[in-house]
Design an enzyme around this catalytic site. Structure first.
Site, short mmCIF file in Angstrom:
data_model
loop_
_atom_site.label_atom_id
_atom_site.label_comp_id
_atom_site.label_asym_id
_atom_site.label_seq_id
_atom_site.Cartn_x
_atom_site.Cartn_y
_atom_site.Cartn_z
NE ARG A 21 14.23 20.44 11.52
CZ ARG A 21 13.74 20.69 10.33
NH1 ARG A 21 14.09 19.97 9.32
NH2 ARG A 21 12.89 21.67 10.14
CD GLU A 66 1.66 31.01 7.79
OE1 GLU A 66 1.98 29.82 7.83
OE2 GLU A 66 1.10 31.58 8.75
CE LYS A 78 -4.88 31.74 9.00
NZ LYS A 78 -4.27 33.07 9.12
N1 HSE Z 1 0.65 34.17 8.85
C1 HSE Z 1 -0.61 34.08 9.50
C2 HSE Z 1 -1.26 35.45 9.54
C3 HSE Z 1 -0.43 33.56 10.89
O1 HSE Z 1 -0.55 36.44 9.28
O2 HSE Z 1 -2.44 35.55 9.78
C4 HSE Z 1 -1.67 33.08 11.53
O3 HSE Z 1 -2.26 32.04 10.82
#
Ligand code: HSE
Length: 439
Positions: free
Chosen positions: A50, A193, A208
């Site tokens: 975008r 993020e 994760k």
């Molecule tokens: N925000 C995530 C981190 C990025 O700091 O590990 C990788 O997944």
């Protein structure tokens, strides 16, 4: 090598932020090396973004704002999904799979929370839904768990799996910097993020861990059963006390397969400074995995950032391209590595785990309060390993206690009773203490 004579694999990229842009850049930088490895080039023919201004990019690719243009384009063979989030991403990925296109995603939230719905769509259409970059950035941990350790029963794994959180804790410990100030730097460096509470409150790490636990133990993805605690309550005072006791505070994801069930938990953890995980600093991630045949193995590397994450995205693309070039249509292995999952393995509640604990108790500096706390702990079958009680010449002083192993449920009861004492002036800080065999 003659690139002209070889077929090129046609790629579409949905989302051109840090990871999507980084993946495009990596294909350009390492295009020759990839061509040598693969014997054919990878051509980005469609991009959906975008915000991208085509004038700023040297490419023949058709650029549009709509990701469905990419997943519905007949020429696209592999779709890289780096849009993030669920909406419209879930539908974009589902549509790509239904259209018979392989998908490579960096989206851990999507895999952890909706992978159970998407993997069957991939299977029905005989395409890959690959997600190496969703866990621990550039570290090939999915490959290690699913392929390299496939002959093992995995007993446990423990890892630093959020680069932003580790960066913050490291800077707080080494440079006495403030939490908020380090977080802003992590955002500027492209580690955090879009919503950084995902990093600091442990949600990103829980995504994760959920993924790794499923591949390690052969269980369905169960994000909602992963216990999650972030680092926002950790104070410089706790970091200092931990150091005095010979520990460092790390934000760990821990998955363990026990006789009683599976533990999946993300929380700040004290680990002895002599341990390998205690020495992983900055944006670094590391995962220690224990297999019953191999013993302990450690995977260490950059856990976030454009180039590191792109390294894992493009590795997935290369795997799929190799499969395509070999004329193999069906994915070579199940998405989570198991054809028959273990159905009977239940995830344990956090109250049922057993570990050691660090407690910081703010008390009024009066005679007898330590005796009352000791008596409560004893009544709950919790024994004390070490105590720090500072003379601060202030009205409120912290008492720091390290306990021996105890069941969390009993610790909850003890903390409630301690907090109810008249001379305890605030909430008790509890941090779990773990020791992992890293040899
Ligand atoms: N925000 C995530 C981190 C990025 O700091 O590990 C990788 O997944």
């Amino acid at each position: 090598m003659n690139s002209e004579s070889a077929k090129s694999i046609k790629l579409g990229i949905c989302g051109f932020g840090t990871v999507g842009g980084g993946s495009f850049a990596l294909l350009q930088t390492n295009g020759d090396e990839i061509l040598r490895r693969l014997g054919c080039s990878i051509e980005v023919c469609r991009i959906a973004s975008r915000s991208l201004n085509p004038a700023n990019l040297s490419t023949e690719a058709r650029i549009s704002a709509d990701p469905f243009d990419v997943v519905n384009a007949p020429e696209v063979e592999i779709v890289i999904e780096t849009m993030g989030g669920f909406d419209p991403t879930f539908e974009v990925v589902r549509q790509a799979l239904a259209n018979g296109k392989h998908v490579v995603t960096a989206n851990k939230a999507l895999i952890a929370e909706r992978g159970n719905e998407l993997f069957p769509v991939a299977e029905e259409n005989s395409v890959n839904l690959a997600y190496e970059s969703s866990v621990a950035g550039g570290i090939p941990i999915i490959k290690a768990l699913r392929e390299g350790l496939a002959a093992n029963r995995i007993d446990w794994l423990a890892g630093i799996i959020n680069g932003t959180g580790n960066f913050i804790l490291t800077e707080m410990a080494d440079k006495q910097r403030q939490f908020e100030d380090v977080l802003v730097e992590a955002q500027e460096l492209g580690y955090a993020e879009a919503d950084p509470t995902f990093d600091v409150e442990g949600i990103d790490a829980a995504h994760k861990l959920t993924i790794m636990a499923s591949i390690a133990f052969g269980i369905p993805l169960q994000f909602n059963k992963t216990y999650t605690e972030g680092i926002s309550q950790i104070t410089p005072e706790d970091i200092g006390f931990a150091k005095q006791l010979g520990y460092r505070i790390k934000h760990l994801g821990i998955a363990r397969c026990t006789d009683k069930g599976v533990q999946m938990r993300v929380h700040p953890t004290l680990i002895s400074r002599k341990r390998l995980l205690a020495r992983v600093d900055g944006v670094g991630n590391a995962i220690l995995v224990h297999g019953n045949a191999v013993g302990s193995t450690l995977y260490n590397g950059p856990g976030a950032g454009a180039a590191a994450t792109a390294s894992a995205v493009i590795a997935d693309v290369i795997d799929i391209a190799r499969q395509t070039l070999a004329g193999v249509r069906k994915p070579l292995q199940p998405a989570l590595g198991y054809l028959a999952m273990h159905d009977g393995l239940e995830v344990l509640n956090i109250e049922d785990i057993e570990t050691e604990y660090y407690l910081r108790i703010p008390v009024n500096d009066v005679v007898g309060v330590m005796a009352k706390i000791s008596s409560i702990l004893q009544d709950c079958d919790i024994s004390i390993e070490a105590v720090i009680q500072k003379e601060l010449n202030t009205k409120t002083v912290p008492i720091v206690i390290l306990t021996h192993r105890a069941v969390e449920k009993k610790l909850d009861t003890a903390i409630a009773a301690i907090e109810a004492l008249d001379d305890v002036s605030g909430a008790v800080m509890r941090i779990r203490v773990e020791s992992f065999d890293d040899e």
